[in-house]
Design a protein around this motif. Structure first.
Motif, PDB file in Angstrom:
ATOM      1  N   UNK A 154       0.665  -1.317  -0.072  1.00 54.25           N
ATOM      2  CA  UNK A 154      -0.052   0.061  -0.060  1.00 54.25           C
ATOM      3  C   UNK A 154       0.490   1.354  -0.051  1.00 54.25           C
ATOM      4  N   UNK A 155       2.392   0.957   0.884  1.00 54.63           N
ATOM      5  CA  UNK A 155       2.558   2.553   0.767  1.00 54.63           C
ATOM      6  C   UNK A 155       3.148   2.337  -0.515  1.00 54.63           C
ATOM      7  N   UNK A 156       3.892   1.806  -1.453  1.00 54.78           N
ATOM      8  CA  UNK A 156       4.748   1.420  -2.358  1.00 54.78           C
ATOM      9  C   UNK A 156       3.567   2.567  -3.706  1.00 54.78           C
ATOM     10  N   UNK A 157       2.410   1.972  -3.357  1.00 58.40           N
ATOM     11  CA  UNK A 157       1.471   2.940  -3.994  1.00 58.40           C
ATOM     12  C   UNK A 157       0.890   4.611  -3.506  1.00 58.40           C
ATOM     13  N   UNK A 158       1.145   4.749  -2.528  1.00 55.15           N
ATOM     14  CA  UNK A 158       1.212   6.066  -1.991  1.00 55.15           C
ATOM     15  C   UNK A 158       2.454   6.907  -2.050  1.00 55.15           C
ATOM     16  N   UNK A 159       3.458   6.315  -1.413  1.00 54.33           N
ATOM     17  CA  UNK A 159       4.319   7.492  -1.680  1.00 54.33           C
ATOM     18  C   UNK A 159       4.960   7.814  -2.714  1.00 54.33           C
ATOM     19  N   UNK A 160       4.704   6.442  -3.953  1.00 51.47           N
ATOM     20  CA  UNK A 160       4.639   6.962  -5.077  1.00 51.47           C
ATOM     21  C   UNK A 160       3.008   8.038  -5.829  1.00 51.47           C
ATOM     22  N   UNK A 161       2.231   8.301  -5.181  1.00 48.63           N
ATOM     23  CA  UNK A 161       0.827   9.275  -5.681  1.00 48.63           C
ATOM     24  C   UNK A 161       1.761  10.497  -5.006  1.00 48.63           C
ATOM     25  N   UNK A 162       2.622  10.589  -3.195  1.00 52.06           N
ATOM     26  CA  UNK A 162       2.949  11.934  -2.951  1.00 52.06           C
ATOM     27  C   UNK A 162       3.437  12.135  -3.797  1.00 52.06           C
ATOM     28  N   UNK A 163       4.849  11.364  -4.418  1.00 58.43           N
ATOM     29  CA  UNK A 163       6.158  11.809  -4.917  1.00 58.43           C
ATOM     30  C   UNK A 163       5.026  12.711  -6.993  1.00 58.43           C
ATOM     31  N   UNK A 164       3.813  11.253  -7.113  1.00 60.10           N
ATOM     32  CA  UNK A 164       3.580  12.657  -8.409  1.00 60.10           C
ATOM     33  C   UNK A 164       2.705  13.632  -7.745  1.00 60.10           C
ATOM     34  N   UNK A 165       2.052  13.922  -6.759  1.00 56.84           N
ATOM     35  CA  UNK A 165       1.505  14.621  -6.930  1.00 56.84           C
ATOM     36  C   UNK A 165       2.683  16.376  -6.251  1.00 56.84           C
ATOM     37  N   UNK A 166       3.543  16.403  -5.777  1.00 62.60           N
ATOM     38  CA  UNK A 166       4.717  16.701  -5.819  1.00 62.60           C
ATOM     39  C   UNK A 166       5.255  17.341  -6.685  1.00 62.60           C
ATOM     40  N   UNK A 167       5.302  16.688  -8.119  1.00 59.90           N
ATOM     41  CA  UNK A 167       6.141  17.300  -9.379  1.00 59.90           C
ATOM     42  C   UNK A 167       4.850  17.705  -9.702  1.00 59.90           C
ATOM     43  N   UNK A 168       3.805  17.955  -9.625  1.00 60.34           N
ATOM     44  CA  UNK A 168       3.373  18.738 -10.266  1.00 60.34           C
ATOM     45  C   UNK A 168       3.203  20.154  -9.918  1.00 60.34           C
ATOM     46  N   UNK A 169       3.486  20.269  -8.811  1.00 62.93           N
ATOM     47  CA  UNK A 169       4.060  21.591  -7.969  1.00 62.93           C
ATOM     48  C   UNK A 169       5.777  22.418  -8.922  1.00 62.93           C
ATOM     49  N   UNK A 170       6.604  21.008  -8.806  1.00 62.31           N
ATOM     50  CA  UNK A 170       7.770  21.301  -8.737  1.00 62.31           C
ATOM     51  C   UNK A 170       7.916  21.736 -10.671  1.00 62.31           C
TER      52      UNK A 170
END
Length: 295
Positions: A154-170
């Motif tokens: 579950x964390x492998x999906x959630x952690x990747x989601x945090x990374x993808x969400x931050x990319x939208x701002x970065x």
């Protein structure tokens, strides 16, 4: 063959990227028989650092910057998500590990709603519900709750989601290569630090994030070179796919990686998923496609 010719280029690129990603998972599973998951992540990322470093040497970055902590956060979340994924690849069927990682779009939709004020339609909320139902069917929690592999999945999906969400701002502040480098660099430096820490303070319960560095030898070099090259190539063709076709269509095609992973896993000795697990996989794929179409 006619069907393949009729597919648009974006879908073709994504299908190829998904196939390469599944084969990379096979190399990771084979390498994990000889080294820790931490070392597998190290070799996966050091290739990325070398390739991006060469690209930066040829063409320097141009961006305004200004978000160093968010850049570090993206790198850390990407590293931890990949570490959780590779640990599961080593210990559970490849198809199950891949399915957990593909929950990322579902979590990304929630995080974008929470932190980026993106509105979710009724269909998107329905997709989230279906996705979580799929997760429950795969984990099949007992009276004692989720297993370590379930939680890490579950964390492998959630952690990747945090990374993808931050990319939208970065992406508003940094060159794309800087964003990717934040992931590969953290994924190279952090394992080195953890190798040193593990030598003196190894804790068995934290074996998913600790490990001793073992120099590869013989056929193991083929495994680590294979996972490094295929991981980089899969990212390249995935990027090309999103540049060719609408994100919703490409996102839906990306779930083919689960099918490839199941087939490759069976070739490596994994058992086929049972009916309940298969139902969970189907629900997660359906939820992911619904989220992709809503975008």
């Amino acid at each position: 063959m006619k069907l393949i010719r009729e597919l648009n280029s974006g879908v073709k690129y994504m299908l190829f990227a998904s196939f390469l990603f599944a084969i990379m998972g096979a190399f990771a599973k084979l390498a994990s028989e000889h080294m820790s998951s931490l070392e597998v992540v190290f070799f996966r990322n050091i290739f990325g650092v070398a390739i991006i470093g060469y690209a930066l040497y040829k063409t320097p970055m141009k961006h305004k910057g200004g978000k160093p902590f968010l850049l570090l956060f993206r790198g850390l979340m990407g590293f931890l998500a990949l570490l959780a994924y590779f640990y599961n690849v080593a210990n559970i069927p490849l198809g199950d590990a891949m399915t957990y990682s593909k929950t990322a779009p579902i979590f990304t939709a929630i995080l974008a709603w929470l932190f980026l004020n993106e509105k979710l339609s009724l269909n998107a909320w329905l997709a989230v519900f279906i996705g979580f139902l799929g997760i429950l069917l795969i984990t099949q929690p007992s009276g004692v709750g989720f297993s370590k592999y379930d939680l890490l999945g579950i964390f492998s999906g959630l952690g990747a989601a945090f990374a993808y969400t931050s990319i939208r701002e970065l992406k508003n502040y940094y060159d794309t290569r800087a964003i990717v480098l934040s992931f590969t660099l953290v994924g190279t430096v952090a394992p080195i630090m953890l190798f040193i820490l593990s030598k003196y303070f190894y804790i068995r319960e934290l074996d998913f994030i600790m490990g001793e560095f073992v120099m590869p030898s013989g056929v193991v070099w083929i495994y680590v070179v294979g996972l490094g090259l295929l991981g980089t190539l899969s990212q390249y063709y995935m990027t090309k796919a999103y540049g060719e076709t609408k994100a919703g269509i490409v996102g839906a095609a990306s779930y083919s990686s689960i099918i490839f992973a199941i087939l490759v896993g069976v070739m490596l000795g994994d058992s086929l998923p049972n009916f309940i697990t298969t139902s969970g996989i189907v629900l997660i794929v359906a939820a992911g496609i619904m989220v992709a179409k809503s975008k």
